[in-house]
Structures are given as C-alpha cells and as structure tokens.
Design a protein around this motif. Sequence first.
Motif, short mmCIF file in Angstrom:
data_model
loop_
_atom_site.label_atom_id
_atom_site.label_comp_id
_atom_site.label_asym_id
_atom_site.label_seq_id
_atom_site.Cartn_x
_atom_site.Cartn_y
_atom_site.Cartn_z
N UNK A 201 -53.81 40.90 61.76
CA UNK A 201 -53.56 42.23 61.22
C UNK A 201 -54.69 43.07 60.58
N UNK A 202 -55.67 42.40 60.32
CA UNK A 202 -56.84 42.99 59.59
C UNK A 202 -58.08 43.63 60.52
N UNK A 203 -57.59 43.61 61.79
CA UNK A 203 -58.73 43.91 62.64
C UNK A 203 -58.43 45.75 62.60
N UNK A 204 -57.26 46.22 62.36
CA UNK A 204 -56.88 47.62 62.38
C UNK A 204 -56.37 48.15 63.91
N UNK A 205 -55.99 47.09 64.56
CA UNK A 205 -55.88 47.86 66.11
C UNK A 205 -54.37 48.69 66.00
N UNK A 206 -54.08 49.28 66.88
CA UNK A 206 -53.16 50.11 66.95
C UNK A 206 -51.61 49.38 67.06
N UNK A 207 -51.90 48.18 67.75
CA UNK A 207 -50.64 47.27 68.05
C UNK A 207 -51.02 45.97 68.30
N UNK A 208 -50.36 44.89 67.94
CA UNK A 208 -50.64 43.24 68.19
C UNK A 208 -49.65 42.94 69.28
N UNK A 209 -50.22 41.99 70.12
CA UNK A 209 -49.28 41.24 71.02
C UNK A 209 -49.64 39.66 70.78
N UNK A 210 -48.44 39.02 70.79
CA UNK A 210 -48.66 37.59 70.66
C UNK A 210 -48.52 36.68 72.27
N UNK A 211 -48.43 37.59 73.23
CA UNK A 211 -48.51 37.02 74.52
C UNK A 211 -48.52 38.13 75.40
N UNK A 212 -49.12 38.04 76.92
CA UNK A 212 -49.08 38.95 77.70
C UNK A 212 -47.98 39.37 78.21
N UNK A 213 -46.79 38.88 78.10
CA UNK A 213 -45.58 39.17 78.25
C UNK A 213 -44.94 40.39 77.48
N UNK A 214 -45.89 40.66 76.59
CA UNK A 214 -45.55 41.89 75.74
C UNK A 214 -46.34 43.11 75.96
#
Length: 226
Positions: A201-214
Amino acid sequence: MTDFPFAIVGFDMDGTLLDTSGDLAAAVNHALESAGRPTLPVDDIRTMIGGGARHMLAQGMARTGGCTDDELDILHHRLLDYYEAHMIVETAPYPHALAALDTLAAQGVTLAVVTNKLERYAAHILDSLGLKDRFACLIGGDTMGPGNGKPSPAPIYAMIDRCGGGRAAFVGDSIYDVKAAKAANVPVVACSFGFLDRPVADLGADAVIDGFDRLVPTLRRLGGAR
C-alpha cells in the motif's frame, strides 16, 4: 476491435511476471561466500531485488558488514558470472500469469517487458521459458543507457514508442516500477506477491492485485472500460 481500455500493457519481470528469487538469491550468496561473508536467507534477499544486480548485491554486502566500491565491483562481476550460468534453475512464471497474458493478447493488447535486469539476461530467460515471442518489446536496465533504468520514465516512454503508441498501463512490484510509470503518466498496478521492500500500500500504485487472476478486471476498472 475490442473495448479494452489499454492498447499496451507493460510488465516488470522479477517479482512480477516471474518468481526469480531463488536463482537471484543463489547468485548473491555465491558472491557473499566468495568474500568470506555469511549467506542470507532467500526471504531477506527478496526485499533487495528490483534496482538491478549491483544494487541488490550492495544491500547484501551492507547487511553482512559493508564493502568498498572496488570490492563491490569485483563481487558484482562474480555475481553476474554465476547468475549467467544458473538463471533458470528455479525461475518460473507466477500462477495465472500466462492465462492473463493470453486474455490480454486476445483483446488485442500489445504486451511488453520493462525490467532493470540486463537486457541480454532478460531475453535469455524469456526465451528459455518459451515466453519471448509473447512480447512486442523488451527493455532492460541497460537498454536506454546509464542512468535511464527505472525509476526513470525513459524506458516506459520507449516501451510505448516501440509498441506503436496508444494508451498504456504498467504492472510491477517495486517503488522503481511505480515511480517510473507515474513519471510517464501511465497507470500502474502493484503485485502484492512480489519482491516488496515495504507494504504494498505504501508504493503508491493506482491499484493492487493479489494474483494474476485479478489483473484483467483491475485494468478494466482502472481504464474505465464499458
């Protein structure tokens, strides 16, 4: 013609498309052992990956007592020599990564790899794993010249140009990926399963995925697709 919101999707390699941690850790530990240093657990080395081999090794040396620049130069060459001979012992794509690439390609998306790994090493790994032909371009940490690897936006701009232009997104796992993409004004997705040196969450990305299925649904949401 599809309604997919991005014409180009670029990927980091280490800790994003591929789990390379076992082979990179072996190379770091080879260099450490050659200098009479204790080896480090793979989990410790995993957090050092992302800024290129020299940066990774410098952190390993700092963790085990520090070193001079001259010593780091010598050990960097030892690390690279070992890694060149042992690149794909344990390296493999993350679960669902290939299916996500297939889905994006079926939507007419042009795929690319932008990594801080030396271009010739990245090309060898992708080719050995049968993945190289999936990507329209490969940009390594040395492709754009000294000082132009991520977090510089230069490789992201080059990716877009070499892929024929159009709206792009980037997928990575490090602060280098996020900073490069944001500097190029490209939306960026962070992988929580990657080689993180801080909470995702501290990277500042626009979104986070927990796996490639997402990945595909996340890109659709980011792009505001119908």
